[in-house]
Design a protein around this motif. Structure first.
Motif, PDB file in Angstrom:
ATOM      1  N   ASN A  43       0.704  -1.260   0.394  1.00 18.43           N
ATOM      2  CA  ASN A  43      -0.215   0.467  -0.036  1.00 18.43           C
ATOM      3  C   ASN A  43       1.599   0.903   0.069  1.00 18.43           C
ATOM      4  N   ARG A  55      -4.849   4.712   2.880  1.00 14.34           N
ATOM      5  CA  ARG A  55      -3.983   3.468   2.624  1.00 14.34           C
ATOM      6  C   ARG A  55      -4.464   3.329   1.099  1.00 14.34           C
ATOM      7  N   PHE A  56      -4.123   3.110   0.003  1.00 16.87           N
ATOM      8  CA  PHE A  56      -4.195   2.672  -1.041  1.00 16.87           C
ATOM      9  C   PHE A  56      -3.533   1.160  -1.335  1.00 16.87           C
ATOM     10  N   PHE A 101     -10.180   1.185  -1.773  1.00 14.92           N
ATOM     11  CA  PHE A 101      -9.037   2.104  -0.404  1.00 14.92           C
ATOM     12  C   PHE A 101      -9.464   2.716   0.839  1.00 14.92           C
TER      13      PHE A 101
END
Length: 304
Positions: A43, A55-56, A101
């Protein structure tokens, strides 16, 4: 170390894209600045204002983990004894970004880098009680949330040993002869190929980059739950070897509950294995502080 490392991103998101995605999902946050805090294997992390962290995922394999976090983390509230990030915002995959996300309340604290052994020992009871409660979470309920079961084959000592030997060769010029020698001697002493499987709910990635400490150096937060899984408790108990000094391990296991010899053997191996991976990425990133901490974790893990 090349463009095919396991931690390399399959896609990335920059600050401007993150701001647009967060603003679309959470218009109330549009006026807040967005700053990239860093990234891990799975992430990329952004600070929104001084209040929230998003958080992606940066790899396909992290997508299911984010979804599981969204389902399971709220259910852990009555089990977890150390503060942890609870999801507040959830964004779905779209044409603009290929993955869901999550957004959480920001957790203050510092990473436990460069702590003295005395300060580390202060967290022995805190970590033990945290893991005792986490490992008591009902397995069936975790399965209903989609948690994976031993997807990393944690109990296979033989294959992990082979991988570590390969990693050691790759890192040879970044380790002193003494450091390499200690690890080589340890691996040569490992004769057992496998331990018996046990399934408990695991944090799954419990190391210094996923822990926060307060001003006294006591663990005050556990972050990055992307490796939530079912598997052998030794995976999490490795923190007793990588983070705690030898003199604090008795206190740790007194409060967690006694662990058998196989569990401790596997916990020590994982306490060397995970910091070795962290060292490899730190070398690739040119991060000397993280590399030094990873080395100290391995030295501590192999100290009696």
């Amino acid at each position: 170390m090349g463009a095919t490392n396991v931690w390399d991103a399959e896609w990335e998101v920059d600050e401007e894209q993150a701001r647009k995605l967060i603003g679309k999902r959470c218009p109330q946050l549009l006026s807040k600045p967005v700053k990239r805090l860093g990234w891990g294997w799975d992430n990329t992390v952004f600070l929104v204002g001084n209040e929230y962290v998003f958080r992606f995922p940066r790899r396909k394999m992290a997508v299911d983990s984010i979804r599981i976090e969204g389902k399971l983390l709220p259910k852990l509230e009555h089990y977890i004894t150390i503060p942890y990030p609870k999801p507040l915002f959830y964004g779905e995959a779209s044409d603009e970004y290929p993955a869901p996300f999550l957004g959480y309340a920001y957790m203050p604290g510092d990473f436990p880098i460069g702590l003295t052994e005395e300060r580390r020992a202060l967290s022995a009871k805190t970590l033990a009680k945290f893991l005792r409660r986490l490992h008591a979470f009902p397995v069936r309920e975790a399965l209903e949330c989609g948690v994976r079961q031993d997807h990393r084959n944690l109990t296979d000592i033989a294959s992990r040993k082979v991988k570590l030997q390969d990693f050691l060769k790759k890192m040879e010029r970044h380790l002193s002869p003494e450091e390499s020698g200690v690890i080589e001697a340890y691996l040569s002493s490992l004769q057992q190929d496998r331990v018996e499987a046990v399934n408990v709910l695991l944090h799954g990635d419990l190391h210094f980059k996923n822990m926060l400490v307060n001003q006294e150096g006591i663990v005050s937060g556990i972050i990055d739950w992307g490796d939530l899984s079912l598997g052998h408790p030794a995976c999490d108990l490795s923190v007793a070897y990588s983070f705690l000094p030898p003199g604090a391990r008795g206190v740790f296991f007194e409060n967690y509950g006694e662990a058998d010899g196989e569990t401790k053997l596997l916990a020590r191996l994982i306490a060397v294995y995970i910091p070795m991976l962290i060292l490899m990425q730190a070398v690739d990133d040119g991060n000397e502080a993280i590399a030094a901490e990873a080395k100290s974790n391995m030295r501590r893990a192999l100290s009696d």
